[in-house]
Design a protein around this motif. Structure first.
Motif, PDB file in Angstrom:
ATOM      1  N   GLY A 165       0.839  -1.224   0.328  1.00 21.55           N
ATOM      2  CA  GLY A 165       0.116  -0.312   0.162  1.00 21.55           C
ATOM      3  C   GLY A 165       0.615   1.373   0.465  1.00 21.55           C
ATOM      4  O   GLY A 165       0.408   2.086   0.921  1.00 21.55           O
ATOM      5  N   LEU A 166       1.955   1.328  -0.717  1.00 21.60           N
ATOM      6  CA  LEU A 166       2.713   2.064  -1.072  1.00 21.60           C
ATOM      7  C   LEU A 166       2.685   3.512  -1.632  1.00 21.60           C
ATOM      8  O   LEU A 166       2.855   4.415  -1.418  1.00 21.60           O
ATOM      9  N   LYS A 167       1.404   3.317  -2.429  1.00 22.08           N
ATOM     10  CA  LYS A 167       1.319   3.681  -4.154  1.00 22.08           C
ATOM     11  C   LYS A 167       0.207   5.019  -2.989  1.00 22.08           C
ATOM     12  O   LYS A 167      -0.238   5.275  -2.215  1.00 22.08           O
ATOM     13  N   PRO A 168       0.244   6.572  -3.135  1.00 18.42           N
ATOM     14  CA  PRO A 168       0.590   7.806  -1.918  1.00 18.42           C
ATOM     15  C   PRO A 168      -1.219   8.182  -3.477  1.00 18.42           C
ATOM     16  O   PRO A 168      -1.095   8.116  -4.274  1.00 18.42           O
ATOM     17  N   GLU A 169      -1.947   9.250  -2.162  1.00 20.82           N
ATOM     18  CA  GLU A 169      -3.490   9.316  -2.575  1.00 20.82           C
ATOM     19  C   GLU A 169      -3.341  10.647  -3.255  1.00 20.82           C
ATOM     20  O   GLU A 169      -4.258  11.236  -4.712  1.00 20.82           O
ATOM     21  N   ASP A 170      -2.522  11.396  -3.114  1.00 18.54           N
ATOM     22  CA  ASP A 170      -2.151  12.714  -3.418  1.00 18.54           C
ATOM     23  C   ASP A 170      -1.776  12.685  -4.984  1.00 18.54           C
ATOM     24  O   ASP A 170      -0.075  11.783  -4.699  1.00 18.54           O
ATOM     25  N   PRO A 171      -1.859  13.215  -5.730  1.00 14.27           N
ATOM     26  CA  PRO A 171      -1.486  13.299  -7.794  1.00 14.27           C
ATOM     27  C   PRO A 171       0.013  13.645  -7.362  1.00 14.27           C
ATOM     28  O   PRO A 171       1.044  13.258  -7.917  1.00 14.27           O
ATOM     29  N   GLN A 178       7.233   7.864  -8.826  1.00 17.24           N
ATOM     30  CA  GLN A 178       7.028   7.877 -10.493  1.00 17.24           C
ATOM     31  C   GLN A 178       8.538   7.799 -10.666  1.00 17.24           C
ATOM     32  O   GLN A 178       9.691   7.473 -11.039  1.00 17.24           O
ATOM     33  N   GLU A 179       8.770   9.844 -10.186  1.00 15.83           N
ATOM     34  CA  GLU A 179       9.974  10.091 -10.375  1.00 15.83           C
ATOM     35  C   GLU A 179      10.970   9.220  -9.885  1.00 15.83           C
ATOM     36  O   GLU A 179      12.467   9.121 -10.794  1.00 15.83           O
ATOM     37  N   ARG A 180      10.932   9.506  -8.680  1.00 17.63           N
ATOM     38  CA  ARG A 180      12.190   8.645  -7.825  1.00 17.63           C
ATOM     39  C   ARG A 180      11.998   7.275  -8.636  1.00 17.63           C
ATOM     40  O   ARG A 180      12.813   6.708  -8.010  1.00 17.63           O
ATOM     41  N   GLU A 181      11.455   6.122  -8.737  1.00 15.43           N
ATOM     42  CA  GLU A 181      11.820   5.090  -9.369  1.00 15.43           C
ATOM     43  C   GLU A 181      12.206   5.119 -10.591  1.00 15.43           C
ATOM     44  O   GLU A 181      12.848   4.140 -10.966  1.00 15.43           O
TER      45      GLU A 181
END
Length: 237
Positions: A165-171, A178-181
């Motif tokens: 559940g690491l995906k943030p809800e805030d865009p 995404q940029e870090r990945e």
């Protein structure tokens, strides 16, 4: 063994196992629209400072949105495998529970792997890749336009795999993640390539090399001092 770790790490890169979260198209669209340079890569993240809109080879010139999305899918896929591969190169020197402790470069370990392990790795990678293709890629048998094309509603890299559940809800936070990945994946691809090249050139694993920072900086000085001491000892009566 390092290359074997790369192969097995590919299983985790595309594995659909775990508690998958449903895709969030609105969140993805918001992340795209929040880009300060919506024209570059059709708003996909990745134009990170200081490089910015980095495309020296003009690979994006004249490309459709579908083609650019396919490029990003390939970049993310290789970046994720690269991160696992680079970590595998670092870890397997001292921790390799699935393999023998023979040591040595990965290319020398491959022929000694048991056939059963090769079969298991091939089967596992094939299953995971099949599931990834079914999720994101259009059916090439439906029409010629679908050959090597993503599904219209598929967002690059979104495999629905988020067991922690690491995906943030805030865009905005989602775009930062995404940029870090992307940054880590790009660096990891270079790192993994460096590990492979180093083993091919030296015939040794990175752990067998001199990785002392002091010796890296002063290796020449120490070698000269050792030579002078040996020469002096030979001249003594």
């Amino acid at each position: 063994m390092s290359l074997a770790i790369v192969a097995t790490s590919a299983l985790s890169a595309f594995s659909p196992l775990g508690k998958a979260r449903a895709p969030a198209p609105k969140l993805q669209e918001a992340a795209i629209s929040s880009s300060t340079t919506t024209e570059f890569c059709y708003g996909l993240p990745g134009n990170i400072a200081p490089a910015g809109n980095f495309d020296p080879a003009n690979l994006l010139e004249g490309r459709s949105k579908g083609e650019v999305y396919r490029y990003r899918e390939a970049e993310l896929t290789h970046g994720r495998v690269g991160m696992l591969a680079a970590a595998g190169f670092l870890v397997q020197e001292n921790f390799h529970p699935l393999f023998t402790a023979d040591g040595g470069p990965a290319i020398e370990q491959i022929p000694s792997l048991p056939p059963a392990l090769w079969f298991g790795m091939t089967l596992g990678i094939g299953i995971c890749e099949s599931l990834r293709i079914q999720r994101g890629w259009a059916d090439p048998y439906a029409s010629m336009e679908n050959v090597q094309a993503l599904k219209p509603d598929y967002y690059p890299g979104d495999l629905g795999f988020d067991p922690l559940g690491l995906k943030p809800e805030d865009p905005a936070e989602f775009r930062k993640m995404q940029e870090r990945e992307l940054s880590h994946g790009r660096l990891a691809m270079l790192a993994a390539a460096g590990f492979i090249a180093q083993e091919a050139v030296t015939g040794k694993t990175w752990g067998a090399q001199d990785i002392s920072f002091e010796k890296f900086l002063l290796g020449g000085y120490f070698s000269q001092e050792a030579t002078e001491l040996a020469r002096d000892s030979l001249t003594l009566p």
